[in-house]
Design an enzyme around this catalytic site. Structure first.
Site, PDB file in Angstrom:
ATOM      1  N   GLU A 111       0.833  -1.219   0.000  1.00  0.00           N
ATOM      2  CA  GLU A 111       0.000   0.000   0.000  1.00  0.00           C
ATOM      3  C   GLU A 111       0.861   1.260   0.000  1.00  0.00           C
ATOM      4  O   GLU A 111       0.550   2.250  -0.676  1.00  0.00           O
ATOM      5  CB  GLU A 111      -0.931   0.015   1.227  1.00  0.00           C
ATOM      6  CG  GLU A 111      -1.991  -1.080   1.226  1.00  0.00           C
ATOM      7  CD  GLU A 111      -3.066  -0.896   0.155  1.00  0.00           C
ATOM      8  OE1 GLU A 111      -3.071   0.144  -0.525  1.00  0.00           O
ATOM      9  OE2 GLU A 111      -3.895  -1.815  -0.005  1.00  0.00           O
ATOM     10  N   ARG A 115       0.638   3.804  -3.181  1.00  0.00           N
ATOM     11  CA  ARG A 115       0.003   5.111  -2.921  1.00  0.00           C
ATOM     12  C   ARG A 115       1.047   6.203  -2.690  1.00  0.00           C
ATOM     13  O   ARG A 115       0.958   7.286  -3.269  1.00  0.00           O
ATOM     14  CB  ARG A 115      -0.925   5.031  -1.708  1.00  0.00           C
ATOM     15  CG  ARG A 115      -2.036   4.011  -1.883  1.00  0.00           C
ATOM     16  CD  ARG A 115      -3.096   4.128  -0.809  1.00  0.00           C
ATOM     17  NE  ARG A 115      -3.881   2.908  -0.701  1.00  0.00           N
ATOM     18  CZ  ARG A 115      -5.146   2.841  -0.340  1.00  0.00           C
ATOM     19  NH1 ARG A 115      -5.807   3.925  -0.029  1.00  0.00           N
ATOM     20  NH2 ARG A 115      -5.779   1.679  -0.258  1.00  0.00           N
ATOM     21  N   ASP A 238      -4.125  -9.801  -8.762  1.00  0.00           N
ATOM     22  CA  ASP A 238      -4.385  -8.831  -9.837  1.00  0.00           C
ATOM     23  C   ASP A 238      -3.198  -8.007 -10.366  1.00  0.00           C
ATOM     24  O   ASP A 238      -2.780  -8.128 -11.517  1.00  0.00           O
ATOM     25  CB  ASP A 238      -5.550  -7.899  -9.441  1.00  0.00           C
ATOM     26  CG  ASP A 238      -5.441  -7.314  -8.025  1.00  0.00           C
ATOM     27  OD1 ASP A 238      -4.397  -7.513  -7.383  1.00  0.00           O
ATOM     28  OD2 ASP A 238      -6.402  -6.656  -7.571  1.00  0.00           O
ATOM     29  N   GLU A 354     -11.853   0.519 -10.609  1.00  0.00           N
ATOM     30  CA  GLU A 354     -11.395  -0.334 -11.716  1.00  0.00           C
ATOM     31  C   GLU A 354     -12.313  -0.317 -12.944  1.00  0.00           C
ATOM     32  O   GLU A 354     -11.851  -0.266 -14.082  1.00  0.00           O
ATOM     33  CB  GLU A 354     -11.187  -1.773 -11.236  1.00  0.00           C
ATOM     34  CG  GLU A 354      -9.952  -1.976 -10.371  1.00  0.00           C
ATOM     35  CD  GLU A 354     -10.102  -1.523  -8.916  1.00  0.00           C
ATOM     36  OE1 GLU A 354     -11.207  -1.071  -8.529  1.00  0.00           O
ATOM     37  OE2 GLU A 354      -9.119  -1.623  -8.162  1.00  0.00           O
TER      38      GLU A 354
HETATM   39  C1  DMJ Z   1      -6.186   0.593  -5.137  1.00  0.00           C
HETATM   40  O1  DMJ Z   1      -5.414   0.833  -4.021  1.00  0.00           O
HETATM   41  C2  DMJ Z   1      -5.376  -0.025  -6.247  1.00  0.00           C
HETATM   42  O2  DMJ Z   1      -6.035   0.136  -7.457  1.00  0.00           O
HETATM   43  C3  DMJ Z   1      -5.082  -1.485  -6.020  1.00  0.00           C
HETATM   44  O3  DMJ Z   1      -4.435  -2.078  -7.120  1.00  0.00           O
HETATM   45  C4  DMJ Z   1      -6.363  -2.240  -5.757  1.00  0.00           C
HETATM   46  N1  DMJ Z   1      -7.170  -1.624  -4.747  1.00  0.00           N
HETATM   47  C5  DMJ Z   1      -7.397  -0.198  -4.773  1.00  0.00           C
HETATM   48  C6  DMJ Z   1      -8.605   0.245  -5.573  1.00  0.00           C
HETATM   49  O4  DMJ Z   1      -9.640  -0.595  -5.631  1.00  0.00           O
END
Ligand code: DMJ
Length: 448
Positions: A111, A115, A238, A354
């Protein structure tokens, strides 16, 4: 005269309805910008200097007890793209005067990387102030101990001050989602250590794919053994796939392209699932390829964008159609459904981006107006169900529309950015010159 007045009234009503229906792209972009200002304004008022806004209680939340300015860093490049100069200047001042990583706290590598490191690198590339790069370099150094495992696969948590790590059970997404940020940091600092560590992790993970080319959900980074062998494209896996393709596009890494090609073949062979309800990607065992579940959700909706980036437009558009069906079940998408029955499995909506990201990519490549119409539906759903007088709130339940006291930083970093870009003038961002990290931070392409 009376007849004339009624005629005039009907005409005015008809005109205003039709103009609402056919808002131009520019008008929609402006509307999205206003919603960004609404959400950011609430952050400024109730959560200034903290990680995130709590929109219902009108207070704030810090992830680790002290603030790492999660929302200000995540939101900065959205302001730049939207041309919000004053807000960006104030935000920049907040970040540069207050952000420090010299803190005795244990943070989640994944995270913080997507971010904060991704955000700071983008701040630097879009603004040019060297102090952003210095912050990114400092953060990158503090994240490096994550990779000191016997296999080179990173641990999940690291103490920013002491470098102590923990959690040897990790997943492909949290292992394989460093190369874009670490590669960019290496390029900008001319220090290869970040790229090297992230690339070793990626290689070690790819090496452990099964004989049929799939990865599982959980792996032990001390032993390199799989602990959970369910394979899918959803959360926990993912962005590993996303970064294989994007590492090639961003850094020109041919090996990553080969890894992506091998992976997408296996994904399409074993995970892809066509049913009457549409085209989906479900869950199988990574060794046998046997189907174990038929789940799809908000997180999986990143995949049409990735398929489009890879040039597979027929599959991308078919899958986006399914995603839109999922959105329309309740006027806003649930976290997960069972696509065999179309029942909701997890009913929450944490303001995820997404599905909007995929509409943006598909519109960029195809110019098909149906993606703008989808964008309009996303905008309407968000405004109708999630808007509060203090920003935007996640939904606890998309069926009852009960709200939750949370506005994740990715709502400003991703959800509203992709929605804006879908409608904005193409000049706002030269799509081919950038690659978005998984938190929607556009990083400049360039070989190491
Ligand atoms: C975000 O922090 C990023 O896109 C991550 O890859 C997946 N989760 C959240 C958004 O849904």
């Amino acid at each position: 005269m009376k007849n004339f007045l009624s005629f005039l009234l009907i005409l005015v009503t008809a005109l205003s309805c039709s103009s609402k229906k056919s808002d131009t792209r520019a008008e929609m972009a402006e509307k999205v910008k206003q919603e960004f200002l609404h959400a950011w304004g609430a952050y400024e008022k109730y959560a200034w200097g903290h990680d995130a806004l709590k929109p219902l209680s009108k207070t704030y939340h810090d992830w680790y007890g002290v603030s790492l300015l999660m929302t200000p860093v995540d939101a900065f490049d959205t302001m730049v793209l939207m041309g919000l100069t004053d807000e960006a200047a104030k935000d920049k001042k907040l970040i540069l005067e207050n952000l420090s990583f010299d803190k005795d706290i244990e943070v989640q590598g994944f995270e913080i990387n997507i971010r904060l490191l991704g955000g700071l690198l983008s701040c630097y590339e879009w603004d040019g102030d060297e102090r952003f790069l210095a912050l990114a370099e400092d953060l990158g150094n503090r994240l490096l101990p994550l990779f000191d495992s016997p296999t080179g696969l990173p641990y999940r948590f690291v103490n920013l001050k002491t470098g102590t790590t923990r959690d040897h059970l990790n997943n492909p997404a949290e292992i394989g989602t460093y190369i874009l940020e670490f590669g960019t940091l290496s390029r900008l600092t001319r220090n290869s250590i970040y790229y090297d560590k992230a690339m070793i992790a990626l290689n070690e993970l790819f090496k452990r794919r099964s004989d049929i080319g799939l990865v599982g959900t959980i792996i032990d980074v001390n032993t390199g053994e799989w602990v959970n062998t369910t394979s899918h494209i959803s959360g926990m896996i993912d962005s590993y796939y996303e970064y294989l393709l994007k590492a090639w596009l961003l850094l020109g890494d041919e090996n990553c392209k080969k890894k992506w090609d091998a992976s997408i073949d296996a994904i399409n062979t074993y995970l892809k699932h066509e049913l009457e309800s549409g085209l989906w990607y479900g869950q199988v065992d990574m060794h046998s390829g046997e189907r174990v579940a038929t789940r799809f959700g908000a997180l999986d909706a990143f995949f049409p964008a990735l398929l489009a980036l890879d040039g597979d437009f027929p599959t991308a558009s078919e899958l986006q159609k399914s995603c839109f069906t999922m959105w329309n079940l309740h006027g806003i998408e649930p976290e997960q459904i069972d696509y065999a029955t179309m029942d909701v499995v997890y009913a929450n909506y944490p303001l995820r981006p997404e599905i909007i990201e995929s509409a943006y990519y598909l519109y960029h490549y195809t110019r098909d107006k149906k993606y703008l119409d989808m964008g309009q539906a996303f905008y309407d759903g968000l405004v109708t169900y999630c808007k509060t007088d203090a920003g935007y709130a996640a939904l606890k339940n998309v069926i009852t529309k009960e709200k939750e006291d949370s506005m994740e930083s990715f709502f400003l970093a991703e959800t509203l950015k992709y929605l804006y870009l879908l409608f904005a003038d193409d000049q706002v961002l030269d799509f081919d010159a950038y690659v978005f990290n998984t938190e929607a931070h556009p990083l400049k392409k360039g070989n190491r």
